[in-house]
Motif scaffolding. Structure first.
Motif, mmCIF file in Angstrom:
data_model
loop_
_atom_site.group_PDB
_atom_site.id
_atom_site.type_symbol
_atom_site.label_atom_id
_atom_site.label_comp_id
_atom_site.label_asym_id
_atom_site.label_seq_id
_atom_site.Cartn_x
_atom_site.Cartn_y
_atom_site.Cartn_z
ATOM 1 N N MET A 284 53.836 42.060 38.359
ATOM 2 C CA MET A 284 54.561 42.507 37.176
ATOM 3 C C MET A 284 54.547 41.472 36.050
ATOM 4 N N PHE A 285 54.711 40.194 36.411
ATOM 5 C CA PHE A 285 54.847 39.168 35.377
ATOM 6 C C PHE A 285 53.756 38.100 35.418
ATOM 7 N N GLY A 286 52.812 38.232 36.331
ATOM 8 C CA GLY A 286 51.738 37.255 36.405
ATOM 9 C C GLY A 286 50.766 37.385 35.249
ATOM 10 N N SER A 287 49.882 36.412 35.126
ATOM 11 C CA SER A 287 48.854 36.446 34.097
ATOM 12 C C SER A 287 47.895 37.599 34.358
ATOM 13 N N PRO A 288 47.599 38.412 33.360
ATOM 14 C CA PRO A 288 46.637 39.509 33.542
ATOM 15 C C PRO A 288 45.289 39.013 34.045
ATOM 16 N N VAL A 289 44.869 37.822 33.600
ATOM 17 C CA VAL A 289 43.600 37.259 34.065
ATOM 18 C C VAL A 289 43.684 36.932 35.551
ATOM 19 N N ALA A 290 44.782 36.288 35.966
ATOM 20 C CA ALA A 290 44.964 35.929 37.374
ATOM 21 C C ALA A 290 45.080 37.179 38.245
ATOM 22 N N ILE A 291 45.743 38.203 37.739
ATOM 23 C CA ILE A 291 45.892 39.453 38.491
ATOM 24 C C ILE A 291 44.545 40.132 38.670
ATOM 25 N N ALA A 292 43.738 40.148 37.615
ATOM 26 C CA ALA A 292 42.397 40.742 37.699
ATOM 27 C C ALA A 292 41.544 40.002 38.725
ATOM 28 N N GLU A 293 41.634 38.678 38.734
ATOM 29 C CA GLU A 293 40.878 37.880 39.704
ATOM 30 C C GLU A 293 41.358 38.142 41.128
ATOM 31 N N GLU A 294 42.673 38.270 41.301
ATOM 32 C CA GLU A 294 43.237 38.554 42.624
ATOM 33 C C GLU A 294 42.791 39.919 43.130
ATOM 34 N N LYS A 295 42.811 40.917 42.273
ATOM 35 C CA LYS A 295 42.397 42.259 42.675
ATOM 36 C C LYS A 295 40.904 42.293 43.005
ATOM 37 N N LYS A 296 40.124 41.541 42.240
ATOM 38 C CA LYS A 296 38.688 41.467 42.512
ATOM 39 C C LYS A 296 38.444 40.787 43.849
ATOM 40 N N ARG A 297 39.211 39.727 44.150
ATOM 41 C CA ARG A 297 39.088 39.023 45.417
ATOM 42 C C ARG A 297 39.421 39.932 46.589
ATOM 43 N N LEU A 298 40.478 40.737 46.426
ATOM 44 C CA LEU A 298 40.872 41.668 47.480
ATOM 45 C C LEU A 298 39.822 42.749 47.691
ATOM 46 N N GLU A 299 39.207 43.207 46.608
ATOM 47 C CA GLU A 299 38.153 44.216 46.716
ATOM 48 C C GLU A 299 36.950 43.672 47.477
ATOM 49 N N VAL A 300 36.589 42.430 47.161
ATOM 50 C CA VAL A 300 35.463 41.791 47.863
ATOM 51 C C VAL A 300 35.796 41.630 49.339
ATOM 52 N N LYS A 301 37.029 41.236 49.627
ATOM 53 C CA LYS A 301 37.460 41.051 51.013
ATOM 54 C C LYS A 301 37.429 42.371 51.769
ATOM 55 N N GLU A 302 37.931 43.441 51.151
ATOM 56 C CA GLU A 302 37.939 44.759 51.798
ATOM 57 C C GLU A 302 36.523 45.251 52.036
ATOM 58 N N THR A 303 35.635 45.024 51.078
ATOM 59 C CA THR A 303 34.237 45.447 51.223
ATOM 60 C C THR A 303 33.580 44.704 52.386
ATOM 61 N N ALA A 304 33.849 43.399 52.483
ATOM 62 C CA ALA A 304 33.289 42.593 53.564
ATOM 63 C C ALA A 304 33.805 43.061 54.917
ATOM 64 N N GLU A 305 35.097 43.381 54.989
ATOM 65 C CA GLU A 305 35.688 43.856 56.235
ATOM 66 C C GLU A 305 35.107 45.200 56.653
ATOM 67 N N GLU A 306 34.873 46.064 55.692
ATOM 68 C CA GLU A 306 34.261 47.376 55.977
ATOM 69 C C GLU A 306 32.839 47.223 56.510
ATOM 70 N N GLN A 307 32.086 46.283 55.940
ATOM 71 C CA GLN A 307 30.725 46.054 56.392
ATOM 72 C C GLN A 307 30.713 45.504 57.811
ATOM 73 N N VAL A 308 31.681 44.626 58.112
ATOM 74 C CA VAL A 308 31.773 44.087 59.465
ATOM 75 C C VAL A 308 32.107 45.193 60.451
ATOM 76 N N THR A 309 33.023 46.086 60.046
ATOM 77 C CA THR A 309 33.420 47.202 60.913
ATOM 78 C C THR A 309 32.249 48.129 61.205
ATOM 79 N N VAL A 310 31.452 48.408 60.144
ATOM 80 C CA VAL A 310 30.286 49.265 60.313
ATOM 81 C C VAL A 310 29.245 48.592 61.207
#
Length: 310
Positions: A284-310
């Motif tokens: 809610m109050f974090g830096s928009p730049v930091a939030i965008a980077e965090e969301k991108k990091r989580l997306e990369v992590k989820e993609t990696a986990e999905e590939q491992v599962t497959v």
């Protein structure tokens, strides 16, 4: 008769309507002039085959601007009541003198710098400002793109009201400050004399502010005066051509509701999904730049986990 600035009489709440009528509606008077120059710029850009305008973005900008005029008119009386209440509560009320517009404007612009800066550094406030940055083309219609919920930022300007300026002076200052920003949204004015570029937020200085490149992000917050940025270390000169828009551009470019509230909706969704109070406050109050980077990091992590599962 001795000169006296402070100690003005209180404004009767019964006379609030007459005070409102005494405030010149400068923005409304300026609308035809703004439209005139916008049409000229649009026509010239068309015949010169410059890619300065996009049909859907222009429609969105105009609709957002019209909505902002309606919202501003609807809450004007409430804001006036607030300003008069503050004015009456102060023992250092200033007399109504037109020359007080000058110090009021400079002080107002100082707080405008900080309100603008916070609007980029905290997501809650960014949601009230992203509207203005969502256009991917830079032209005079971008000045129309003012959020319908931006008026909550009045909190940043209360210190100006508490200094005792007459409410009419305060409201006129606000209107002039808004109108000043019209002419800086153009590609047709390149560089101005160096002393002008050093003091004022010129089109060149403000183009930088709308840039999505890393060196341009969160720079040149000054609304009228750019020397605030020079003082507080946020100035960046225009060097390479600016790429306009936000880091993740919006799809619905003509829909004023989407333009105004897409970030609010995304913020609410992120806060709901976040686990723990600290994480919710970050989204809610974090830096928009930091939030965008965090969301991108989580997306990369989820993609990696999905590939491992497959």
């Amino acid at each position: 008769m001795p000169f006296s600035l402070f100690g003005a009489d209180k404004i009767s709440l019964e006379s609030i309507n007459s005070v409102e009528k005494s405030i010149p509606n400068i923005i409304l008077w300026a609308v035809p002039v703004m439209l005139f120059f916008t049409v000229i710029e649009m026509v010239v850009a068309y015949y010169q085959e410059h890619d300065f305008y996009d049909k859907k973005e222009t429609i969105g900008s105009v609709l957002v601007g019209l909505g902002n005029l309606v919202v501003s008119a609807a809450i004007k009386l409430a804001l006036l009541y607030l300003c008069v209440w503050i004015y009456n509560a102060l023992p250092w009320r200033m007399e109504f003198q037109w020359w007080t517009l000058i110090p009021c404007y400079i002080i107002y612009d100082f707080f405008s710098y900080w309100a603008h800066r916070v609007s980029h550094e905290q997501r809650f406030w960014w949601a009230t400002h992203v509207v203005h940055h969502s256009g991917e083309h830079y032209n005079l219609t971008v000045s129309y793109r003012l959020s319908w919920i931006q008026h909550i930022k009045i909190i940043f300007f209360l210190p100006v009201a508490f200094m005792g300026f007459h409410p009419i002076i305060f409201f006129v200052t606000n209107q002039i400050a808004v109108l000043f920003q019209f002419w800086v949204h153009t590609e047709y004015i390149r560089r101005m004399p160096s002393w002008v570029e050093y003091i004022f937020a010129t089109p060149s200085n403000h183009r930088v502010h709308h840039g999505s490149q890393e060196q341009y992000i969160d720079k040149n917050y000054g609304a009228t005066f750019i020397f605030w940025d020079r003082i507080f270390g946020t100035f960046e000169p225009e060097v390479e051509p600016v790429i306009y828009g936000i880091t993740t551009n919006i799809p619905n470019k003509a829909n004023p509701l989407f333009i105004n509230f897409h970030e609010v909706a995304d913020m609410i969704n992120d806060v709901k999904q976040a686990r723990g109070f600290r994480k919710k406050m970050f989204y809610m109050f974090g830096s928009p730049v930091a939030i965008a980077e965090e969301k991108k990091r989580l997306e990369v992590k989820e993609t990696a986990e999905e590939q491992v599962t497959v």
